[in-house]
Design an enzyme around this catalytic site. Structure first.
Site, mmCIF file in Angstrom:
data_model
loop_
_atom_site.group_PDB
_atom_site.id
_atom_site.type_symbol
_atom_site.label_atom_id
_atom_site.label_comp_id
_atom_site.label_asym_id
_atom_site.label_seq_id
_atom_site.Cartn_x
_atom_site.Cartn_y
_atom_site.Cartn_z
ATOM 1 N N SER A 142 0.853 -1.194 0.000
ATOM 2 C CA SER A 142 0.000 0.000 0.000
ATOM 3 C C SER A 142 0.888 1.243 0.000
ATOM 4 C CB SER A 142 -0.869 0.033 1.251
ATOM 5 O OG SER A 142 -1.569 1.264 1.330
ATOM 6 N N TYR A 156 -1.736 -0.782 10.423
ATOM 7 C CA TYR A 156 -1.933 -1.284 9.051
ATOM 8 C C TYR A 156 -0.781 -0.820 8.157
ATOM 9 C CZ TYR A 156 -3.894 -1.218 4.291
ATOM 10 O OH TYR A 156 -4.095 -1.350 2.938
HETATM 11 P P1 NAP Z 1 -11.655 -5.594 0.614
HETATM 12 O O1 NAP Z 1 -12.529 -5.020 -0.466
HETATM 13 O O2 NAP Z 1 -11.961 -5.344 2.046
HETATM 14 O O3 NAP Z 1 -11.520 -7.174 0.351
HETATM 15 C C1 NAP Z 1 -10.710 -7.911 1.203
HETATM 16 C C2 NAP Z 1 -10.589 -9.318 0.667
HETATM 17 O O4 NAP Z 1 -9.669 -10.031 1.499
HETATM 18 C C3 NAP Z 1 -11.894 -10.073 0.716
HETATM 19 O O5 NAP Z 1 -11.922 -10.938 -0.400
HETATM 20 C C4 NAP Z 1 -11.791 -10.845 2.027
HETATM 21 O O6 NAP Z 1 -12.547 -12.051 2.063
HETATM 22 C C5 NAP Z 1 -10.319 -11.162 2.031
HETATM 23 N N1 NAP Z 1 -9.772 -11.444 3.361
HETATM 24 C C6 NAP Z 1 -9.706 -10.615 4.437
HETATM 25 N N2 NAP Z 1 -9.113 -11.232 5.471
HETATM 26 C C7 NAP Z 1 -8.813 -12.486 5.041
HETATM 27 C C8 NAP Z 1 -8.223 -13.612 5.656
HETATM 28 N N3 NAP Z 1 -7.808 -13.574 6.931
HETATM 29 N N4 NAP Z 1 -8.082 -14.735 4.929
HETATM 30 C C9 NAP Z 1 -8.493 -14.783 3.625
HETATM 31 N N5 NAP Z 1 -9.068 -13.755 3.008
HETATM 32 C C10 NAP Z 1 -9.230 -12.618 3.705
HETATM 33 O O7 NAP Z 1 -10.135 -5.105 0.421
HETATM 34 P P2 NAP Z 1 -9.358 -4.423 -0.798
HETATM 35 O O8 NAP Z 1 -9.453 -2.969 -0.615
HETATM 36 O O9 NAP Z 1 -9.693 -5.059 -2.085
HETATM 37 O O10 NAP Z 1 -7.886 -4.819 -0.358
HETATM 38 C C11 NAP Z 1 -7.115 -5.834 -0.980
HETATM 39 C C12 NAP Z 1 -5.663 -5.564 -0.672
HETATM 40 O O11 NAP Z 1 -5.312 -4.270 -1.168
HETATM 41 C C13 NAP Z 1 -5.353 -5.534 0.829
HETATM 42 O O12 NAP Z 1 -4.096 -6.125 1.071
HETATM 43 C C14 NAP Z 1 -5.289 -4.042 1.133
HETATM 44 O O13 NAP Z 1 -4.488 -3.781 2.241
HETATM 45 C C15 NAP Z 1 -4.696 -3.526 -0.149
HETATM 46 N N6 NAP Z 1 -4.918 -2.091 -0.375
HETATM 47 C C16 NAP Z 1 -6.168 -1.591 -0.544
HETATM 48 C C17 NAP Z 1 -6.320 -0.214 -0.755
HETATM 49 C C18 NAP Z 1 -7.667 0.430 -0.940
HETATM 50 O O14 NAP Z 1 -7.749 1.666 -0.947
HETATM 51 N N7 NAP Z 1 -8.746 -0.322 -1.106
HETATM 52 C C19 NAP Z 1 -5.202 0.625 -0.783
HETATM 53 C C20 NAP Z 1 -3.940 0.058 -0.609
HETATM 54 C C21 NAP Z 1 -3.810 -1.298 -0.418
HETATM 55 P P3 NAP Z 1 -14.130 -12.095 2.492
HETATM 56 O O15 NAP Z 1 -14.871 -11.590 1.268
HETATM 57 O O16 NAP Z 1 -14.392 -13.527 2.761
HETATM 58 O O17 NAP Z 1 -14.274 -11.203 3.663
#
Ligand code: NAP
Length: 247
Positions: A142, A156
């Site tokens: 991130s 985080y």
């Molecule tokens: P999200 O929409 O909240 O989706 C999270 C995903 O991770 C879901 O599929 C969830 O499964 C799964 N998950 C969470 N905990 C888990 C665990 N313990 N074991 C297996 N699966 C798990 O998140 P996102 O924004 O797409 O984020 C994805 C990645 O991008 C993360 O690493 C996040 O830190 C990174 N990121 C996001 C942003 C942003 O602005 N969105 C920015 C920088 C980095 P369920 O559906 O079963 O809950």
């Protein structure tokens, strides 16, 4: 057919990556933790377009679950070519002075230990040292690793800092074994994760401060992940792609 395992493939960036990967010809293992319905919808959409995908429940913070996730992928799809270490969590926005050890342990277990253990299992399958054909690992870090997320979630951000160092170290460790390890660093992307921090509208609140004046879409991150997964990035390892709209 190349095989890709995406942790947290049920929603957000992981789901966009699964969809694009299937359209690019990968057979995809869509891992999820709790949201079976969302994972099922991703798999159904891929199947409807003639692609191949399976949904596999596993909490990546639990080692036994990770072992089962990889064994299921072996059995149902075959030998892994690419791991996308995407699953990650954050919790309600607080200051460090309010933080508890329980919260830190939950976040570090999912965001750091989970990525390490998944990478370990991928290496066992992909490394030429173990008779594999090589492969790629893409870690989802991130922009927070650079900014630190003060007043929101320094825990985080610190977990993503660990992923950056992990990417550098692991990339060098396995470079001579046919495995490339790279990372993407997304900025503010429209996904459900901000609601977990207690502020579903966070992207729209902050976007005016970004050089590009807008949040990003999950598909814009998926494109970079697919490039790093492919031979098109054949000389890149230990590299980072920042996708933060100039942030
Ligand atoms: P999200 O929409 O909240 O989706 C999270 C995903 O991770 C879901 O599929 C969830 O499964 C799964 N998950 C969470 N905990 C888990 C665990 N313990 N074991 C297996 N699966 C798990 O998140 P996102 O924004 O797409 O984020 C994805 C990645 O991008 C993360 O690493 C996040 O830190 C990174 N990121 C996001 C942003 C942003 O602005 N969105 C920015 C920088 C980095 P369920 O559906 O079963 O809950």
């Amino acid at each position: 057919m190349k095989i890709m395992l995406i942790t947290g493939g049920s929603r957000g960036i992981g789901a966009a990556t699964a969809t694009l990967a299937a359209a690019s010809g990968y057979a995809v293992a869509v891992n999820y933790n709790k949201n079976k319905e969302a994972a099922g919808a991703v798999v159904a959409a891929i199947s409807a377009r003639g692609g191949k995908a399976i949904a596999v429940q596993a909490d990546i913070a639990i080692e036994a679950d990770v072992l089962r996730l990889f064994e299921t992928t072996d059995k149902q799809l075959g030998r892994l070519d690419c791991l996308v270490n995407n699953a990650g969590i954050l919790e309600k926005q607080i200051r460090v002075e309010e933080i508890t050890a329980d919260r830190l342990n939950r976040i570090f277990a999912a965001n750091i230990t989970g990525q390490f253990i998944c990478a370990r299992e991928a290496i066992k399958r992909m490394s030429t040292k173990h008779g594999g054909n090589g492969g790629t690992i893409i870690n989802v870090s991130s922009i927070a690793a650079r900014l630190g997320s003060p007043d929101e979630y320094v825990d985080y951000a610190a977990s993503k800092g660990a992923i950056d160092t992990f990417t550098i170290g692991l990339s060098k460790e396995v470079a001579a074994e046919g495995i490339r390890v790279n990372a993407v660093r997304p900025g503010l992307i429209y996904t459900d994760i901000h609601a977990d921090g207690g502020e579903p509208g966070r992207v729209d609140r902050v976007k005016a401060a970004l050089p590009m004046k807008r949040g990003g879409q999950p598909s814009e991150i998926a494109e970079a992940i697919l490039w790093l997964a492919s031979e098109k990035s054949s000389y890149a390892t230990g590299s980072f792609i920042d996708l933060g709209g100039g942030r």
